[in-house]
Every structure is written in C-alpha cells, then in structure tokens.
Write an enzyme that holds these catalytic residues in place. Structure first.
Site, PDB file in Angstrom:
ATOM      1  N   ASP A  59      37.559  32.779  36.200  1.00  0.00           N
ATOM      2  CA  ASP A  59      38.172  33.300  37.216  1.00  0.00           C
ATOM      3  C   ASP A  59      39.548  34.227  36.610  1.00  0.00           C
ATOM      4  O   ASP A  59      40.549  34.403  37.340  1.00  0.00           O
ATOM      5  CB  ASP A  59      38.998  32.205  37.970  1.00  0.00           C
ATOM      6  CG  ASP A  59      39.219  32.636  39.411  1.00  0.00           C
ATOM      7  OD1 ASP A  59      38.604  33.409  39.935  1.00  0.00           O
ATOM      8  OD2 ASP A  59      40.160  32.280  40.002  1.00  0.00           O
ATOM      9  N   GLU A  60      39.550  34.546  35.436  1.00  0.00           N
ATOM     10  CA  GLU A  60      40.682  35.192  34.469  1.00  0.00           C
ATOM     11  C   GLU A  60      41.093  36.507  35.351  1.00  0.00           C
ATOM     12  O   GLU A  60      42.146  36.699  35.154  1.00  0.00           O
ATOM     13  CB  GLU A  60      40.443  35.124  33.284  1.00  0.00           C
ATOM     14  CG  GLU A  60      39.296  36.270  32.757  1.00  0.00           C
ATOM     15  CD  GLU A  60      38.999  36.267  31.192  1.00  0.00           C
ATOM     16  OE1 GLU A  60      40.176  36.611  30.691  1.00  0.00           O
ATOM     17  OE2 GLU A  60      38.079  36.143  30.908  1.00  0.00           O
TER      18      GLU A  60
END
Length: 272
Positions: free
Chosen positions: A48-49
């Site tokens: 999810d960066e």
C-alpha cells in the site's frame, strides 16, 4: 517457487484502506480471486506504499483491510496472502489501527508479512501484524542492486539469530547475482547460491486494460447483457465461462462498442 500477484497503489488516493462496506470489500476480493485462479497464481501480495492517501472522497476505514482479507480468504482458501508492510502515509509498518476490524485481525488471514524498506532491519516487525509470530515475519529487506554486502551479511545473521522466517530480495535482474545472494544464504543455511540454466530478459507485453463500469444487466434466465463505458480508441475481447470451470468461451474479438448480449446461458448458474 510460488508466484503471487502484488497489488500497489498509483498515487490516486485509492488503496486497501478505502473499503467502507463488507459488500464493497467482497466485490474486490472476488475480482482478485478470479484473477488468481484464471492465471494459475499462488496468491495475492498487498503493498500500500503508493496509495496516495488522503484524497477527497477516499476516506480511510480502519476495518477496511481486515474486511477485504476476510472475503479474500473465503474466496481462495487454498492460496497465499502476504503483506509488504509499508504504509504510504505513516512509514513502515502499517499502523495496527488499520489491521483490525472489531475483535478480528488482519493477521488471522495473512501467511507472511515483511519489512519493505531495503537496507533496514525493522525490529518492530516482531509485533507489527498480530497474531503472526516471527517465523512468518521478515525484519530485513535487501535490494539486489544497491544493498551492500556488509549489510546483507549482518542482517542475514541477525534474521536467523532473532528467529525471523522471511527475508525480502528486490530487483533481481537478468544478470548473475548469486555471489551477493550467497552472502545471505551462507549465513542462513550454510549453503552458497548458484546460478544454473538460462537467464531471461523482461519484455513488455501488449497493454490490455479492463473496461470501466463493467456490469451485467437484463438478466433473464438464459440471457444477459454485458455493458460498460465504451472507449472509441479501444477494442475488446469478450469471454465468459461457468464459474466452476476453467475453460473460457469467446463471445467477441476486437469488438467495438459498449454492450453485448450473451445467450444460451444456464439458468440459476454463476458465470464469470
């Protein structure tokens, strides 16, 4: 060797923390499971960066990820689910507030989770994704191209001493990286890594994007209409199949338009 599909955001404020309802989470989970089974993959990896939170209209929900995992594990119970534990807004790892839904935990559905910040040794991984134990977690992460041998040596030894079960390697290219990887495997297993056989260069495939707004309407027993938002610059290949079978049936190839009718279906039967 296992091959997983990794999902990553694109700076658009949309990610695994946006689902507001169980129904929405289930819809996406079924799409993921369908992809995994269609292409014979071994599971899904979440990263999810680069989601790009927050954006207007994309409110984060602390229960979102756990709801998604609940539905994904139900849809593909025999497949792997892993977490590249790096949050775009808070750094690594993802805050635990986003790893729970009521009394349930995201860690109940994840097989492995690991640090994604290359060259660092993240001791907080030991408790980052409860109730996963160290044997299912990774504190060390290496970039094959840029992490120095000294760091690989130190952190591989520490991984084994501390009882972690995972190490991440990133950016393995066509060349021979066996000497660098051996720095790690000699510490972990007492064995060097060797390269055998042919190496392969990455090649770009044909871009194939799913249509926007795909829906099935006018369901009438043995008949259905597929509709979507058409794009005059694109053509579409349209296939369907019984949900419990692997063979796809072609309904149209290089099709232009925004809708197509499918006939001769079996009533009361689920289709993809």
């Amino acid at each position: 060797m296992k091959v997983l599909l990794s999902l990553i955001g694109n700076y658009q404020g949309a990610g695994i923390l946006n689902f507001q309802t169980q129904e929405a989470a289930k819809d996406f989970a079924l799409q993921l499971a369908n992809t995994v089974y269609t292409y014979g993959l071994d599971g899904i990896d979440f990263d999810d960066e680069y989601a790009g939170y927050p954006k207007t209209g994309n409110i984060k929900n602390p229960a979102s990820f756990t709801m998604l995992l609940q539905e994904l594990k139900a849809a593909m119970p025999d497949k792997l689910i892993t977490l590249y534990d790096y949050s775009d807004a808070f750094g690594a790892p993802i805050p635990t507030i986003y790893l729970t839904s009521g009394a349930d935990r995201a860690g109940n559905y994840i097989n492995y989770a690991y640090n994604g910040l290359y060259g660092t040794y993240m001791t907080q991984m030991s408790t980052a994704v409860p109730p996963l134990t160290k044997s299912k977690l990774g504190a060390a992460a290496f970039n094959v191209q840029s992490t120095c041998t000294a760091t690989i040596n130190t952190q591989s030894t520490r991984t084994k001493t501390d009882g972690y079960g995972v190490i991440v390697w990133y950016d393995l290219r066509q060349g021979d990286a066996s000497a660098k990887i051996s720095t790690s495997t000699n510490n972990l297993y007492g064995e060097a890594t060797t390269l055998s056989g042919q190496t392969y260069a990455w090649t770009s495939g044909v871009t194939c994007e799913p249509p926007i707004g795909l829906d099935a309407i006018n369901l009438a027993g043995t008949f259905a209409t597929l509709s979507w938002t058409g794009d005059s610059t694109k053509t579409y290949n349209i296939d369907y199949k019984l949900a419990n079978l692997s063979n796809w049936i072609s309904a149209a190839t290089n099709y232009s338009g925004s809708g197509l009718s499918i006939n001769n279906l079996t009533a009361n039967t689920e289709y993809d």
